[in-house]
Design a protein around this motif. Structure first.
Motif, short mmCIF file in Angstrom:
data_model
loop_
_atom_site.label_atom_id
_atom_site.label_comp_id
_atom_site.label_asym_id
_atom_site.label_seq_id
_atom_site.Cartn_x
_atom_site.Cartn_y
_atom_site.Cartn_z
N ARG A 41 0.84 -1.21 0.00
CA ARG A 41 0.00 0.00 0.00
C ARG A 41 0.87 1.25 0.00
O ARG A 41 0.58 2.23 -0.72
CB ARG A 41 -0.94 0.00 1.21
CG ARG A 41 -2.09 -0.98 1.11
CD ARG A 41 -3.18 -0.66 2.11
NE ARG A 41 -2.71 -0.78 3.48
CZ ARG A 41 -2.76 -1.90 4.19
NH1 ARG A 41 -3.23 -3.01 3.64
NH2 ARG A 41 -2.33 -1.93 5.44
N GLN A 42 1.92 1.23 0.81
CA GLN A 42 2.80 2.40 0.87
C GLN A 42 3.52 2.62 -0.46
O GLN A 42 3.65 3.76 -0.92
CB GLN A 42 3.82 2.21 2.01
CG GLN A 42 3.18 2.26 3.39
CD GLN A 42 4.16 1.93 4.50
OE1 GLN A 42 5.20 1.31 4.26
NE2 GLN A 42 3.85 2.33 5.72
N LEU A 43 3.96 1.53 -1.09
CA LEU A 43 4.59 1.66 -2.40
C LEU A 43 3.61 2.18 -3.43
O LEU A 43 3.96 2.98 -4.30
CB LEU A 43 5.17 0.31 -2.84
CG LEU A 43 6.47 -0.11 -2.15
CD1 LEU A 43 6.75 -1.59 -2.39
CD2 LEU A 43 7.64 0.74 -2.64
N GLY A 44 2.36 1.72 -3.34
CA GLY A 44 1.34 2.22 -4.26
C GLY A 44 1.10 3.70 -4.07
O GLY A 44 0.95 4.45 -5.05
N LEU A 45 1.06 4.15 -2.81
CA LEU A 45 0.87 5.57 -2.53
C LEU A 45 2.04 6.40 -3.04
O LEU A 45 1.85 7.50 -3.59
CB LEU A 45 0.68 5.80 -1.03
CG LEU A 45 -0.67 5.37 -0.44
CD1 LEU A 45 -0.63 5.49 1.08
CD2 LEU A 45 -1.80 6.21 -1.01
N LEU A 46 3.26 5.88 -2.87
CA LEU A 46 4.42 6.61 -3.36
C LEU A 46 4.38 6.73 -4.88
O LEU A 46 4.71 7.78 -5.45
CB LEU A 46 5.71 5.90 -2.93
CG LEU A 46 6.09 6.05 -1.45
CD1 LEU A 46 7.27 5.14 -1.12
CD2 LEU A 46 6.45 7.50 -1.12
#
Length: 429
Positions: free
Chosen positions: A392-397
């Motif tokens: 999820r964090q990679l997707g947000l980045l």
């Protein structure tokens, strides 16, 4: 700011140049490096030269790359953009890439960032829906509408995005490193459990050189001694129709520790074959062939009437041994490339029954198997939660990176006054 409405082709010296149409038989270990769509990462970087291929043919001038050229993919990774760096000067490119060369007065970095923007990518993918990927040609790319400011402003935008995307990319690298550490810790936990390192009195076992030591009171035996190992039904075109069509599992359905039942194929299983090929809850399925031989998962039984194809091994306990314990043994063996080494090959295309059935693994008492499996399952659940969080964090980045690029290359804010450090949804405020 003075921005002009234009098209990609008006910012370039031509309307795009297709790459070389060369077959894999023409690849070589030396010569001119050939850049393919598979050589370009999702972030627009060139992969390690060690993974690249070369061609010995004489490369025409129009197919020679210069620093600052922009490559756009028209197949598979549709829309992926790659700005040719200095170290790729003189390389050539394959037929599913199109080269656009910026005019004087156009900053190549600005053009590359514009090609990564949501507006540009949205046009590419929306038009691709209404046509085949092969028909998304140079002319379609060349006529994509864009907005461009004067050269000095392009440079300011590119400088700003170089700094800001570098910060985001560093964060992404840290997250990817965390993912790697989680995977390494997961394997170490499995390896230690299968070796029984928590048990006092471990001994050297010459029959398990790849594993090293096992506790003195653990049994070591062949898979076939404790489990039935059977292949599924051979698929052919005649068997995809009939009076007894049933869903079955294929190699594509069996992932590591997960069985995907969203896309099940059907095959004819007459009553006399149903007992032989019907799966039961607790059966361990192992890929015999396909892209990842040895990949395994335990069938949970969510579908009562389901079968399996010949490219899968079905492993069923003869007594009380836990298929889940054997699954973790296979995880350790696959990671250590046990079957590849024993087969004396670096690329294992099949894990045959002749390889799998005699393979020896350690088997502690049933109570110990249950205890270790519970510990490993709990650890796997934690790791899966961490991985989902990182995803999820990679997707947000990735979203923030593209939002920042889109806002900058479309003039939604003035980069000369934006610090880029107060970010909301990826866009400076």
């Amino acid at each position: 700011m003075n921005w002009v409405e234009t098209r990609l082709k008006h910012l370039c010296v031509d309307s795009g140049q297709y790459g070389l149409n060369v077959s894999a038989e023409m690849y070589s270990d030396s010569g001119t490096r050939l850049i393919r769509t598979s050589d370009i990462t999702a972030g627009g970087a060139l992969k390690d030269p060690a993974t690249g291929v070369h061609v010995r043919t004489i490369v025409e001038t129009r197919h020679q790359l210069h620093p600052g050229d922009l490559l756009l993919s028209r197949s598979g990774t549709l829309g992926r953009a790659f700005l040719v760096p200095d170290q790729a000067d003189g390389h050539t490119f394959a037929g599913f890439l199109i080269r656009f060369r910026p005019k004087k007065g156009v900053d190549p970095r600005f053009l590359a960032y514009a090609a990564q923007s949501a507006s540009f990518q949205g046009i590419v993918h929306s038009e691709a829906v209404t046509s085949t990927i092969q028909n998304f040609n140079a002319d379609r790319y060349a006529n994509i509408a864009m907005r461009a400011p004067a050269l000095e402003e392009q440079r300011r935008i590119a400088d700003f995005l170089d700094d800001e995307t570098a910060r985001i990319d560093r964060l992404r690298e840290l997250h990817e490193h965390q993912r790697m550490l989680i995977k390494e810790a997961a394997f170490r936990r499995v390896f230690d459990a299968v070796r029984g390192t928590h048990v006092e009195g471990a001994r050297k076992n010459s029959g398990l050189d790849w594993l090293g030591t096992v506790p003195a009171d653990w049994r070591v035996g062949a898979v076939s001694h404790y489990f039935e190992v059977e292949l599924g039904k051979m698929l052919n075109q005649e068997r995809v129709q009939g009076d007894h069509l049933r869903p079955y599992l294929r190699v594509a359905n069996v992932q590591w520790d997960r069985i995907d039942v969203d896309n099940l194929a059907m095959m004819d299983f007459p009553p006399e074959e149903q007992i032989r090929y019907r799966l039961q809850a607790g059966d361990l399925l192992v890929n015999e062939g396909g892209s990842w031989p040895g990949r395994a998962a335990v069938w949970s039984g969510e579908i009562s009437d389901i079968y399996y194809q010949k490219a899968l091994h079905r492993i069923r306990s003869r007594g009380e041994e836990l298929p889940r314990w054997l699954y973790y043994c296979l995880v350790a063996a696959e990671r250590l490339r046990v079957f590849q080494v024993q087969g004396n090959t670096s690329t294992m295309t099949h894990l045959t029954r002749e390889q799998l059935r005699p393979q020896r693994f350690p088997f502690p008492e049933l109570s110990t198997q249950r205890e270790l499996v519970a510990q490993l399952d709990n650890g796997a659940d934690r790791e899966a939660r961490f991985q989902r969080l990182l995803d999820r964090q990679l997707g947000l980045l990735a979203e923030r990176r593209q939002a920042l690029i889109t806002a900058a290359v479309t003039g939604q804010f003035d980069v000369s006054t934006a610090s880029g450090r107060n970010v909301t949804d990826g866009v400076p405020t």
